[in-house]
Design an enzyme around this catalytic site. Structure first.
Site, PDB file in Angstrom:
ATOM      1  N   HIS A   1      34.467  32.287  37.486  1.00  0.00           N
ATOM      2  CA  HIS A   1      34.771  31.277  38.394  1.00  0.00           C
ATOM      3  C   HIS A   1      34.013  31.284  39.568  1.00  0.00           C
ATOM      4  CE1 HIS A   1      38.377  30.874  35.206  1.00  0.00           C
ATOM      5  NE2 HIS A   1      37.995  32.743  34.660  1.00  0.00           N
TER       6      HIS A   1
ATOM      7  N   HIS B   1      36.638  35.887  26.773  1.00  0.00           N
ATOM      8  CA  HIS B   1      38.129  37.035  26.264  1.00  0.00           C
ATOM      9  C   HIS B   1      38.391  37.416  24.740  1.00  0.00           C
ATOM     10  CE1 HIS B   1      38.481  37.401  30.211  1.00  0.00           C
ATOM     11  NE2 HIS B   1      39.281  36.788  29.988  1.00  0.00           N
TER      12      HIS B   1
ATOM     13  N   TYR C   1      41.931  36.741  45.475  1.00  0.00           N
ATOM     14  CA  TYR C   1      41.169  36.089  45.675  1.00  0.00           C
ATOM     15  C   TYR C   1      40.998  35.406  47.142  1.00  0.00           C
ATOM     16  CZ  TYR C   1      39.320  33.846  41.366  1.00  0.00           C
ATOM     17  OH  TYR C   1      38.887  33.856  40.001  1.00  0.00           O
TER      18      TYR C   1
END
Lengths: 714, 714
Positions: free
Chosen positions: A296, A562, A370
């Site tokens: 990401h 995943h 985050y």
């Protein structure tokens, strides 16, 4: 004796100059015995055979001797080879270049295993089911210009008694990197605008010649949408299949067999594989290409990097206006003052963006991480694109990460940017980088916000030059959220249409996936028709939540991230193997969130022959070192005791899975990378043993053949 | 409500300027409500309390809120603190500087546990045994100027009813790094020569005034040697003790208790410890000092580094003479030609120095890995000091590794060089770097070859200037081999004296250890008397083989490497805890050789309070990344889910264990680093929470106190 053999060996390799030197030394050793004893005193060897002694001095005093001697032998051969292969001389351009030869290796054959331990009826039933499942995926992949393995297609045609048409197989189109001196942002070369019209109907965007045709819903031909009812039928069939007892047993047994088979292969051929790699010049694990297939952008820098960046930005930009709260300009100095902290005091600890033990099984807490120092302002300032400084810092951090990767060499990354579909101008913003977060009236509006701008930019590139250029370099779409959140809704023909979905509650994963897929399909057909690059669907899937997520992705996704939960469904796991669906796995991420490292199935999947790659997911949260992807590989190698061949196979998988262009893949994997099996592997570039490639290929064919057998019987 | 509390909180911190800003914004938010809603739309909060909304905008919308709010609070406090502590103003120099304060934390108290679940008799018996064991170690540590914890000494005196004399406790002496502009190789400052005589008697070297006294064996006074018979008695006592049922049970129970106690402590105080670290400015795991406490110079570079070095050396030195085989000069080009390989073709794979799966439980194969491409010639050329180029390449590689460490910053290493004791001039060579490998007539000769040169250089520095200078920077002695090789011999009073040990078979580990220790003791006394630096005994121990190895080290070693087998002896493990013996552990090394990573006891030892540090052992064989030590820490952190506090505690342990000078340790750990417990910890330098320090200290005292109780009763 052994030394004689060895001499022969050298003889074979006709390295005369070496022979002379060798003979000289042997002679010398004969005469000045004492000197020799010093020379080779490392090796407690009986002194009766000076040649043997001399030879010993070259090699090590272990059982590996013979091993090593062979290696040494082939080294000579190799050097010749290498020269040959490198020299563009006609006479050496034989049908199969030497690097494609598969050395002899020991194969595992099972005699009369066709029913593989289940009753004949169950066997046939299972094969029927698995066959149909594969045809379903094949259909949806083709429709969306996504990939399906040739080998599997061949077997399917074979079963149907149809001829195999390679031209039927499709490939995604990715934009090549800009040429030397070419301006990637040059809008001149964009295709001309068309007068076509894009309009959404029942959550799917169609393309029409003009408004009139749109009103009568007469879409342009040869751009078929997935058929809703059929999709639901197919899905329901698969749901039934993965729950079907006999098929579960069969798949389970096949997977167990694949596992044991690989273990035997490893025991028998590990050394042979390693030898191939040793003989492969210039290339080793460090300089074979690896792609971080799942990372990401918002967390692509590690925590230390972010910390340094924040401090640096403060040193130079303290007085810069970085916020505007209700008309009041806020400088960076003020922003930090409001937060009661001074960047000078900041540490990795107070930054607190690293996922610790507290985040395990707590996706919510993980998301909270985050926010540097728990302050969303800092996230907005440094890790977002829609802010007062138009994401300048975010862009700069990403650039720094990119240049770190360039320095590290041989490492690539496919950063994922977020788009929430809250309003239609997100894309315009994203094309100069951006995000947002409002609410949408209904799910259809969200889809429209996400996809309509792409259709428009595709139809009228010059009307949206920036976005059009940006889209050239977009390779796929992800879909991400906390999968473990369960949504009560079950996707079926009765499900409300997206335009009707106006409740706060989210639709189910499958529902999401279907509409994402449908729109990507339509867009790809349009772009393909316009000679533009296509997009892949690469959702987060099977990180948590129900196995049906993996089922939906089996129908719609080119590859996934995943896939942990394939552990829970043998049928799906077997189908993912047969369809060779790439899976970007992030054991370090899982280790912090859902599954302890040692329990991660990545090794198991690799052994069984599923196409796994390693990815970092979020270096900011999970990694410690300056090279997160290497850290990911190193830890996997250490904990799972991966061989070099394993690691290079994973690296190769990562390049195949990635959205790198055909040009780059050719450069990184070899000209024939699209071919399957050993002939598709250029060991000089991938450092994957041909023995391994042959094993994988033969194993896949063996399994597919079983299914063919199962279907023959009636 | 909550916001009111919060306001109070801010009030407490009397940060008025903040209050004003805050109030202003609140007011603003009241007036332009719309703007605010946008501002804080991230947070679904009821709109009734604008202050709350405003506040929310600072913090995260999770249960961590309160947590974070406190953090934010103390951040203010911290900044004041930090200023205070940093400013050298008299008025703030209170008795305990704020950084030494131990924040409140939850303690685990057991009421009436003194007999800890064993019968009273067993309890007393065990305490007696453990007490005596500790006094034995204390005695031998003092004799050799090695370390023994003050706290433990205090309790021992307490038990004896003796006053505790801090002056009785000894410390090793290490040479400080050269000052700015000081020439470390300047031989001027060496102490003058003495006329003393060193001579070996029964394997131990004594120092005499002159030859005459030497003939009558009248050593100089105040330089007592360990008493042979007593040592054997002590050893036999310990052998009996670790086999004694009740003591085994008792130790086992105490260790289990220590484990559970830590787990409870962690559950209760993890967050509090983390908070301390978050509030600790400038310092985090990345910039707290770590020492690689166990790394072999011959393998201190990683495989990729060695490969690059070999290729580089060939590019520049191809025609250099690097060997002389029986009078015949051999250039590097020729050397490689003889090996049938060209460095250009070399890869990490063909180099083949990395320990793979094949080395597991195979120390022999592992040793073989030291030979690049399996060729001892390359090992001689690149990783040895005694060769045709006088170890120039080896020295250069080590320098490169050193400068890499300098670049990485905060990382240090204590490389271990090999000396085989094959001939007396090894040291002279080693002082300009060197090794060798002949055979010796008897064990005594080997000891003499190893130690006599040191005695001579210590007595007559100017006669051996180079070696004398070199010795200034030697901090300790290791003893290393494949421990799993069993030697039938049992060390006892009947054992032959070293001079009589002329059989090929090696003496037992304990026998080795004793004579190493005895001679180190004698040297240290001599050097201490001469105001020179002393040496520590830091053997490989408990990597494999019998537990008696760990027993011998318990008696003789300042600290050890590996210690895995402490798992097998609860009594020894408990003693290592009570005596706080540092253990340099290398889980990655073990993972390739003796024990799978997940099964490594490093986490268990850390939790119980043993003094563990992390070390790489052999980066060339085990590590993948450019920063092997960071790789070691990162993998441990990931697999064992270590907290930042755990990692910083390990880092601190590594500095304490190391041979860094008092000056450096003061700089890295704080002025009071020799004190035990929280007052010895400067969190600003170590980033170890005072809560953790207090827990460790109180836990040690608690255990020692139990022993005291056990001995009171009679």
């Amino acid at each position: 004796m052994s030394c004689v053999v060895h001499l022969k060996a050298f003889g074979k390799q006709n390295t005369d100059e070496h022979m002379r030197a060798f003979a000289e030394e042997v002679f010398a050793s004969e005469t000045k015995g004492e000197g020799v004893r010093d020379e080779i005193s490392l090796f407690e060897e009986q002194d009766d055979c000076p040649i043997l002694k001399q030879e010993m001095a070259y090699h090590l005093q272990t059982e590996e001797d013979t091993e090593k001697r062979r290696v040494k032998k082939i080294f000579t051969k190799l050097n010749d080879q290498a020269r040959k292969v490198l020299a563009p001389v006609a006479e050496v351009l034989m049908d199969t270049p030497t690097y494609l030869e598969v050395p002899d290796f020991q194969r595992v054959a099972i005699i009369g295993d066709y029913a593989s331990g289940v009753t004949m009826d169950d066997f046939e039933l299972s094969c029927k089911g698995v066959y149909r499942a594969l045809t379903i995926r094949e259909k949806y992949m083709r429709l969306a210009y996504q990939r399906f393995p040739l080998t599997t297609s061949q077997y399917l045609r074979d079963i149907e008694g149809e001829p195999f048409m390679p031209e039927h197989s499709v490939q995604p189109v990715f934009t090549s990197p800009p040429k030397e001196g070419e301006d990637p942002f040059n809008t001149k070369c964009l295709p001309e605008n068309l007068s076509w019209v894009a309009r959404m109907k029942d959550g799917v965007i169609y393309v029409y010649k003009d408004a009139a045709e749109a009103d009568q819903h007469k879409p342009i031909e040869n751009m078929p949408a997935p058929h809703y009812e059929t999709f639901i039928d197919d899905m329901n069939f698969l749901i039934a299949l993965i729950a079907q007892g006999p098929t579960k047993t069969y798949s389970h047994r096949r997977l167990k067999f694949l596992m044991s088979k690989f273990n035997v292969h490893e025991m028998l051929n590990e050394m042979e594989e390693m030898k191939e790699l040793k003989l492969n010049p210039h290339r080793d694990f460090y300089n074979c290409r690896k792609v971080d297939t799942h990372i990401h952008a918002a967390a692509c820098m590690n925590q230390k990097h972010l910390l340094r960046f924040i401090k640096k930005s403060y040193r130079v930009d303290a007085d810069r206006v970085v916020q505007n709260i209700k008309g009041k300009d806020v400088t960076m100095k003020e922003l930090f003052a409001n937060l009661n902290l001074h960047p000078y005091d900041l540490t990795v600890d107070s930054l607190d963006v690293h996922a610790g033990r507290q985040t395990f099984q707590r996706f919510d807490k993980f998301n909270a991480k985050y926010n540097p120092v728990g302050a969303s302002e800092l996230r907005d300032l440094y890790m977002k694109t829609e802010n007062h400084i138009d994401g300048e810092y975010f862009a700069r951090i990403i650039k720094e990460v990119a240049s770190d990767l360039e320095d590290a060499r041989y490492q690539y990354a496919e950063p994922r940017l977020s788009i929430y579909g809250c309003n239609p101008n997100e894309w315009t913003k994203l094309s100069v980088l951006s995000l947002c977060r409002n609410f949408v009236p209904h799910f259809g509006k969200m889809l429209e916000n996400i996809f309509m701008p792409i259709f428009q930019a595709t139809i009228e590139p010059h009307a949206n030059p920036e976005l059009s250029i940006f889209l050239k370099h977009v390779t796929g779409f992800d879909s991400v959220d906390d999968e473990s959140k369960h949504s009560g809704h079950m996707f079926c023909t009765k499900s409300p249409k997206p335009e009707e979905w106006d409740i706060v509650k989210n639709p189910s994963y499958s529902y999401y996936i279907y509409y994402m897929y449908a729109n990507i399909t339509m867009i790809n057909q349009l772009r393909k028709a316009r000679g533009m690059n296509t997009f892949q669907f690469r959702p987060h899937c099977g990180e948590a939540g129900a196995v049906t997520h993996l089922l939906a992705s089996f129908m719609t996704a080119d590859n996934i991230s995943h896939g942990l939960n394939l552990k829970k469904s043998p049928v799906l796991q077997y189908l993912y193997f047969l369809a060779q669906i790439p899976i970007a796995m992030s054991p370090l991420s899982n280790n912090s969130l859902f599954l302890e490292y040692a329990k991660n199935p990545v090794l198991e999947f690799l052994k069984k022959g599923l196409i796994v790659s390693l990815s970092t997911d979020d270096p900011m949260q999970f990694h410690y070192t300056k090279e997160p992807l290497m850290e990911e590989y190193a830890i996997a190698a250490q904990v799972f005791k991966l061989s070099t061949c394993d690691m290079c196979e994973i690296s190769r998988n990562s390049v195949l899975q990635s959205g790198l262009s055909n040009e780059e893949k050719t450069h990184f994997l070899g000209a024939d990378y699209l071919k399957e099996g050993p002939e598709g592997n250029d060991i000089r570039k991938t450092n994957v043993a041909q023995i391994r490639m042959a094993y994988r290929y033969e194993t896949l064919c063996y399994e597919l053949n079983l299914i063919k057998e199962g279907l023959k019987t009636d």
